[in-house]
Motif scaffolding. Structure first.
Motif, PDB file in Angstrom:
ATOM      1  N   ASP A 146      38.679  53.492  42.384  1.00 25.43           N
ATOM      2  CA  ASP A 146      40.055  53.352  41.897  1.00 25.43           C
ATOM      3  C   ASP A 146      40.680  52.030  42.334  1.00 25.43           C
ATOM      4  N   ASP A 147      40.411  51.620  43.569  1.00 22.49           N
ATOM      5  CA  ASP A 147      40.959  50.353  44.074  1.00 22.49           C
ATOM      6  C   ASP A 147      40.429  49.169  43.275  1.00 22.49           C
ATOM      7  N   LEU A 148      39.126  49.166  42.982  1.00 21.43           N
ATOM      8  CA  LEU A 148      38.577  48.047  42.211  1.00 21.43           C
ATOM      9  C   LEU A 148      39.115  48.058  40.793  1.00 21.43           C
ATOM     10  N   VAL A 149      39.195  49.223  40.182  1.00 21.05           N
ATOM     11  CA  VAL A 149      39.713  49.312  38.812  1.00 21.05           C
ATOM     12  C   VAL A 149      41.136  48.750  38.765  1.00 21.05           C
ATOM     13  N   ALA A 150      41.964  49.116  39.710  1.00 19.64           N
ATOM     14  CA  ALA A 150      43.343  48.617  39.740  1.00 19.64           C
ATOM     15  C   ALA A 150      43.362  47.094  39.886  1.00 19.64           C
ATOM     16  N   THR A 151      42.526  46.558  40.763  1.00 18.40           N
ATOM     17  CA  THR A 151      42.461  45.111  40.978  1.00 18.40           C
ATOM     18  C   THR A 151      42.006  44.386  39.717  1.00 18.40           C
ATOM     19  N   VAL A 152      40.960  44.906  39.078  1.00 18.99           N
ATOM     20  CA  VAL A 152      40.409  44.233  37.899  1.00 18.99           C
ATOM     21  C   VAL A 152      41.349  44.364  36.707  1.00 18.99           C
ATOM     22  N   LYS A 153      41.997  45.510  36.558  1.00 19.40           N
ATOM     23  CA  LYS A 153      42.955  45.663  35.454  1.00 19.40           C
ATOM     24  C   LYS A 153      44.140  44.723  35.641  1.00 19.40           C
ATOM     25  N   GLU A 154      44.576  44.554  36.875  1.00 19.59           N
ATOM     26  CA  GLU A 154      45.666  43.614  37.149  1.00 19.59           C
ATOM     27  C   GLU A 154      45.235  42.193  36.790  1.00 19.59           C
ATOM     28  N   LEU A 155      44.020  41.823  37.175  1.00 18.45           N
ATOM     29  CA  LEU A 155      43.497  40.506  36.818  1.00 18.45           C
ATOM     30  C   LEU A 155      43.421  40.362  35.308  1.00 18.45           C
ATOM     31  N   GLN A 156      42.930  41.389  34.637  1.00 17.91           N
ATOM     32  CA  GLN A 156      42.809  41.342  33.184  1.00 17.91           C
ATOM     33  C   GLN A 156      44.177  41.118  32.539  1.00 17.91           C
ATOM     34  N   GLN A 157      45.189  41.816  32.995  1.00 22.95           N
ATOM     35  CA  GLN A 157      46.540  41.644  32.442  1.00 22.95           C
ATOM     36  C   GLN A 157      47.054  40.225  32.673  1.00 22.95           C
ATOM     37  N   LYS A 158      46.793  39.684  33.860  1.00 22.36           N
ATOM     38  CA  LYS A 158      47.221  38.313  34.157  1.00 22.36           C
ATOM     39  C   LYS A 158      46.512  37.307  33.264  1.00 22.36           C
ATOM     40  N   VAL A 159      45.217  37.527  33.043  1.00 19.45           N
ATOM     41  CA  VAL A 159      44.453  36.622  32.177  1.00 19.45           C
ATOM     42  C   VAL A 159      44.987  36.702  30.753  1.00 19.45           C
ATOM     43  N   LEU A 160      45.211  37.917  30.258  1.00 17.22           N
ATOM     44  CA  LEU A 160      45.697  38.089  28.888  1.00 17.22           C
ATOM     45  C   LEU A 160      47.089  37.499  28.689  1.00 17.22           C
ATOM     46  N   SER A 161      47.910  37.546  29.730  1.00 17.19           N
ATOM     47  CA  SER A 161      49.269  37.006  29.614  1.00 17.19           C
ATOM     48  C   SER A 161      49.331  35.503  29.903  1.00 17.19           C
ATOM     49  N   GLY A 162      48.181  34.928  30.285  1.00 20.33           N
ATOM     50  CA  GLY A 162      48.135  33.496  30.562  1.00 20.33           C
ATOM     51  C   GLY A 162      48.597  33.133  31.963  1.00 20.33           C
ATOM     52  N   ASN A 163      48.793  34.119  32.816  1.00 16.67           N
ATOM     53  CA  ASN A 163      49.281  33.865  34.174  1.00 16.67           C
ATOM     54  C   ASN A 163      48.170  33.721  35.204  1.00 16.67           C
ATOM     55  N   ALA A 164      46.934  33.857  34.782  1.00 15.45           N
ATOM     56  CA  ALA A 164      45.806  33.692  35.702  1.00 15.45           C
ATOM     57  C   ALA A 164      44.577  33.289  34.899  1.00 15.45           C
ATOM     58  N   PHE A 165      43.647  32.712  35.602  1.00 20.80           N
ATOM     59  CA  PHE A 165      42.382  32.312  35.008  1.00 20.80           C
ATOM     60  C   PHE A 165      41.255  32.937  35.808  1.00 20.80           C
ATOM     61  N   VAL A 166      40.130  33.143  35.162  1.00 24.46           N
ATOM     62  CA  VAL A 166      38.952  33.624  35.874  1.00 24.46           C
ATOM     63  C   VAL A 166      38.338  32.394  36.537  1.00 24.46           C
ATOM     64  N   THR A 167      38.358  32.384  37.855  1.00 26.37           N
ATOM     65  CA  THR A 167      37.843  31.250  38.619  1.00 26.37           C
ATOM     66  C   THR A 167      36.550  31.642  39.315  1.00 26.37           C
ATOM     67  N   ILE A 168      35.891  30.658  39.880  1.00 28.95           N
ATOM     68  CA  ILE A 168      34.665  30.946  40.620  1.00 28.95           C
ATOM     69  C   ILE A 168      34.973  31.848  41.808  1.00 28.95           C
ATOM     70  N   GLN A 169      36.172  31.716  42.407  1.00 28.13           N
ATOM     71  CA  GLN A 169      36.543  32.587  43.522  1.00 28.13           C
ATOM     72  C   GLN A 169      36.648  34.042  43.046  1.00 28.13           C
ATOM     73  N   VAL A 170      37.222  34.247  41.860  1.00 32.42           N
ATOM     74  CA  VAL A 170      37.327  35.595  41.297  1.00 32.42           C
ATOM     75  C   VAL A 170      35.928  36.137  41.003  1.00 32.42           C
ATOM     76  N   MET A 171      35.078  35.302  40.414  1.00 36.05           N
ATOM     77  CA  MET A 171      33.715  35.730  40.110  1.00 36.05           C
ATOM     78  C   MET A 171      32.977  36.110  41.388  1.00 36.05           C
ATOM     79  N   ASN A 172      33.134  35.301  42.431  1.00 39.58           N
ATOM     80  CA  ASN A 172      32.456  35.613  43.691  1.00 39.58           C
ATOM     81  C   ASN A 172      32.994  36.892  44.317  1.00 39.58           C
ATOM     82  N   MET A 173      34.299  37.132  44.200  1.00 41.25           N
ATOM     83  CA  MET A 173      34.882  38.363  44.717  1.00 41.25           C
ATOM     84  C   MET A 173      34.283  39.566  43.990  1.00 41.25           C
ATOM     85  N   LEU A 174      34.198  39.495  42.657  1.00 43.49           N
ATOM     86  CA  LEU A 174      33.617  40.592  41.879  1.00 43.49           C
ATOM     87  C   LEU A 174      32.143  40.793  42.219  1.00 43.49           C
TER      88      LEU A 174
END
Length: 135
Positions: A82-110
């Protein structure tokens, strides 16, 4: 170049779960490749959506098996999902809204999260499920 490579050392001993883990790794590699090669935001968003969707399918499968076979660590394991799903969904919403990008740091975290989860939690779950007759 792949971010993540499946190895038989990662097997949990339950073929359906191992295949799902391999699919998750493939999707992470697709997302990494799209990002690394400068694919457009639409392609990255599409791949991220597929990764999120498949993660939900995979976690749902594991959780059904844990419940059906009275896994004693079910609540804790589900909470980790549940914790990972919440984190990834939040990231997804930020990416879709243009407020975040998928970076190498995000990829490494995943990648690190998935690797640690498979090699830790899921490698404890797998033997339990096989002892219950899950093949």
């Amino acid at each position: 170049m792949a971010l993540f490579t499946w190895s038989s050392d990662w097997s949990v001993g339950v073929p359906s779960i191992d295949l799902q883990h391999q699919k998750l790794i493939d999707l992470m590699n697709e997302l990494h490749e799209a990002m690394r090669t400068g694919k457009g935001g639409d392609q990255i968003a599409k791949t991220l959506k597929e990764l999120v969707g498949y993660t939900l399918v995979h976690f749902g499968n594991e959780e059904r098996l844990m419940k059906a076979h009275a896994y004693g660590e079910y609540e804790r394991h589900k909470g980790i999902h549940d914790d990972l799903v919440a984190t990834v969904k939040e990231l997804q919403q930020k990416v879709l809204s243009g407020n975040a990008f998928v970076t190498i740091q995000v990829m490494n975290m995943l990648k690190d999260w998935l690797a640690n989860h498979i090699r830790g939690e899921d490698q404890k779950l797998g033997p339990y499920l096989t002892s219950q007759g899950v093949a």
